[in-house]
Design a protein around this motif. Sequence first.
Motif, PDB file in Angstrom:
ATOM      1  N   GLU A   1       2.104   6.953   5.310  1.00 32.63           N
ATOM      2  CA  GLU A   1       3.257   5.984   6.225  1.00 32.63           C
ATOM      3  C   GLU A   1       1.775   5.597   7.477  1.00 32.63           C
ATOM      4  O   GLU A   1       1.742   4.775   7.881  1.00 32.63           O
ATOM      5  CB  GLU A   1       4.144   6.416   7.170  1.00 32.63           C
ATOM      6  CG  GLU A   1       4.670   4.952   8.085  1.00 32.63           C
ATOM      7  CD  GLU A   1       6.499   5.193   8.029  1.00 32.63           C
ATOM      8  OE1 GLU A   1       6.136   5.059   9.539  1.00 32.63           O
ATOM      9  OE2 GLU A   1       6.592   6.311   7.755  1.00 32.63           O
ATOM     10  N   LYS A   2       1.770   7.044   8.416  1.00 28.22           N
ATOM     11  CA  LYS A   2       0.579   6.807   8.902  1.00 28.22           C
ATOM     12  C   LYS A   2      -1.112   6.177   8.928  1.00 28.22           C
ATOM     13  O   LYS A   2      -1.553   5.421   9.762  1.00 28.22           O
ATOM     14  CB  LYS A   2       0.583   8.063  10.443  1.00 28.22           C
ATOM     15  CG  LYS A   2       1.792   8.307  10.521  1.00 28.22           C
ATOM     16  CD  LYS A   2       2.675   7.387  11.530  1.00 28.22           C
ATOM     17  CE  LYS A   2       3.841   7.466  12.296  1.00 28.22           C
ATOM     18  NZ  LYS A   2       4.464   6.345  13.111  1.00 28.22           N
ATOM     19  N   GLU A   3      -1.589   7.116   7.463  1.00 28.77           N
ATOM     20  CA  GLU A   3      -3.029   6.734   7.132  1.00 28.77           C
ATOM     21  C   GLU A   3      -2.838   5.385   7.226  1.00 28.77           C
ATOM     22  O   GLU A   3      -3.885   4.188   6.882  1.00 28.77           O
ATOM     23  CB  GLU A   3      -3.059   7.404   6.356  1.00 28.77           C
ATOM     24  CG  GLU A   3      -4.524   7.596   5.460  1.00 28.77           C
ATOM     25  CD  GLU A   3      -4.642   8.303   4.638  1.00 28.77           C
ATOM     26  OE1 GLU A   3      -5.326   7.797   3.464  1.00 28.77           O
ATOM     27  OE2 GLU A   3      -4.574   9.433   4.529  1.00 28.77           O
TER      28      GLU A   3
ATOM     29  N   GLY B   1       6.651  15.751   4.374  1.00 29.38           N
ATOM     30  CA  GLY B   1       5.791  15.721   5.189  1.00 29.38           C
ATOM     31  C   GLY B   1       4.079  14.464   4.638  1.00 29.38           C
ATOM     32  O   GLY B   1       3.496  14.063   5.270  1.00 29.38           O
ATOM     33  N   ARG B   2       4.176  14.341   3.046  1.00 30.55           N
ATOM     34  CA  ARG B   2       3.312  13.919   2.724  1.00 30.55           C
ATOM     35  C   ARG B   2       3.544  11.988   2.774  1.00 30.55           C
ATOM     36  O   ARG B   2       2.626  11.651   3.005  1.00 30.55           O
ATOM     37  CB  ARG B   2       3.158  13.682   0.694  1.00 30.55           C
ATOM     38  CG  ARG B   2       2.177  13.446   0.451  1.00 30.55           C
ATOM     39  CD  ARG B   2       0.220  13.154   0.753  1.00 30.55           C
ATOM     40  NE  ARG B   2      -0.232  12.571   0.416  1.00 30.55           N
ATOM     41  CZ  ARG B   2      -1.614  11.695   0.742  1.00 30.55           C
ATOM     42  NH1 ARG B   2      -1.640  12.568   2.301  1.00 30.55           N
ATOM     43  NH2 ARG B   2      -1.798  11.730   0.580  1.00 30.55           N
TER      44      ARG B   2
ATOM     45  N   SER C   1       0.625  -1.069  -0.469  1.00 36.02           N
ATOM     46  CA  SER C   1      -0.471   0.158   0.113  1.00 36.02           C
ATOM     47  C   SER C   1       0.835   1.238   0.372  1.00 36.02           C
ATOM     48  O   SER C   1       0.246   1.808  -0.466  1.00 36.02           O
ATOM     49  CB  SER C   1      -0.946  -0.129   1.477  1.00 36.02           C
ATOM     50  OG  SER C   1      -1.791  -1.291   1.527  1.00 36.02           O
ATOM     51  N   TYR C   2       1.962   1.373   1.150  1.00 35.98           N
ATOM     52  CA  TYR C   2       2.767   2.727   0.671  1.00 35.98           C
ATOM     53  C   TYR C   2       3.550   2.826  -0.450  1.00 35.98           C
ATOM     54  O   TYR C   2       3.171   3.823  -1.173  1.00 35.98           O
ATOM     55  CB  TYR C   2       3.804   2.639   2.082  1.00 35.98           C
ATOM     56  CG  TYR C   2       4.970   3.817   2.513  1.00 35.98           C
ATOM     57  CD1 TYR C   2       3.911   4.237   2.641  1.00 35.98           C
ATOM     58  CD2 TYR C   2       5.697   3.301   1.499  1.00 35.98           C
ATOM     59  CE1 TYR C   2       4.851   5.933   3.364  1.00 35.98           C
ATOM     60  CE2 TYR C   2       6.725   4.133   1.812  1.00 35.98           C
ATOM     61  CZ  TYR C   2       6.122   5.689   2.844  1.00 35.98           C
ATOM     62  OH  TYR C   2       7.078   6.737   3.074  1.00 35.98           O
TER      63      TYR C   2
ATOM     64  N   GLU D   1      -2.680   2.404   9.767  1.00 39.14           N
ATOM     65  CA  GLU D   1      -3.976   2.810  10.852  1.00 39.14           C
ATOM     66  C   GLU D   1      -4.991   2.034   9.827  1.00 39.14           C
ATOM     67  O   GLU D   1      -5.782   1.006  10.355  1.00 39.14           O
ATOM     68  CB  GLU D   1      -4.455   4.344  10.423  1.00 39.14           C
ATOM     69  CG  GLU D   1      -3.722   5.073  11.624  1.00 39.14           C
ATOM     70  CD  GLU D   1      -5.171   6.051  12.133  1.00 39.14           C
ATOM     71  OE1 GLU D   1      -5.980   6.103  11.977  1.00 39.14           O
ATOM     72  OE2 GLU D   1      -3.878   7.132  12.446  1.00 39.14           O
ATOM     73  N   VAL D   2      -5.305   1.512   8.642  1.00 34.09           N
ATOM     74  CA  VAL D   2      -6.132   1.088   7.953  1.00 34.09           C
ATOM     75  C   VAL D   2      -5.896  -0.355   8.152  1.00 34.09           C
ATOM     76  O   VAL D   2      -6.238  -1.342   8.124  1.00 34.09           O
ATOM     77  CB  VAL D   2      -5.745   1.581   6.443  1.00 34.09           C
ATOM     78  CG1 VAL D   2      -6.892   0.825   5.296  1.00 34.09           C
ATOM     79  CG2 VAL D   2      -6.127   3.579   6.179  1.00 34.09           C
ATOM     80  N   VAL D   3      -4.498  -0.528   7.714  1.00 30.41           N
ATOM     81  CA  VAL D   3      -3.605  -1.908   7.381  1.00 30.41           C
ATOM     82  C   VAL D   3      -4.105  -2.745   9.196  1.00 30.41           C
ATOM     83  O   VAL D   3      -4.303  -3.987   8.922  1.00 30.41           O
ATOM     84  CB  VAL D   3      -2.536  -2.165   6.825  1.00 30.41           C
ATOM     85  CG1 VAL D   3      -1.982  -4.146   7.291  1.00 30.41           C
ATOM     86  CG2 VAL D   3      -2.309  -1.743   5.624  1.00 30.41           C
ATOM     87  N   PHE D   4      -4.216  -1.710   9.466  1.00 22.90           N
ATOM     88  CA  PHE D   4      -3.973  -2.699  11.115  1.00 22.90           C
ATOM     89  C   PHE D   4      -5.442  -2.969  11.188  1.00 22.90           C
ATOM     90  O   PHE D   4      -6.043  -3.537  12.195  1.00 22.90           O
ATOM     91  CB  PHE D   4      -3.285  -1.826  12.132  1.00 22.90           C
ATOM     92  CG  PHE D   4      -2.016  -2.498  12.166  1.00 22.90           C
ATOM     93  CD1 PHE D   4      -1.369  -3.085  12.510  1.00 22.90           C
ATOM     94  CD2 PHE D   4      -0.493  -1.282  12.232  1.00 22.90           C
ATOM     95  CE1 PHE D   4      -0.151  -3.168  12.971  1.00 22.90           C
ATOM     96  CE2 PHE D   4       0.611  -1.676  11.826  1.00 22.90           C
ATOM     97  CZ  PHE D   4       1.213  -2.369  12.536  1.00 22.90           C
TER      98      PHE D   4
END
Length: 100
Positions: free
Chosen positions: A66-68, A60-61, A40-41, A71-74
């Motif tokens: 990475e954070k987004e 920054g993007r 995904s990344y 969250e979705v994967v977990f």
Amino acid sequence: MALALKDRNPEMWTALRTAGELDAYLTEFAQMLVEAFRMSYDRASHTADVQNLPPMEKVGRLNALEKEIEEVVFAELLEFPEDDPENEESGEPGLEGVSP
């Protein structure tokens, strides 16, 4: 992950633990999480929108991506199958059709 599985599907957790397969299952499941995150990344970070940003905005993007994605994967992959009382024909409750 073991606690998430135990909370979500205690019968499956018990069956895997009793069979001595809990660690192997969780290891394989963790590898699946890492692979889903990586794919995904990689896909999201190589879009023209991200690649054409100025360097600092790009960093920054990428950090936000990475954070987004994390969250979705977990959130999606830590949804272990719930106990299914109708799935007891196999003698191994909750194990039919389950793969990490």
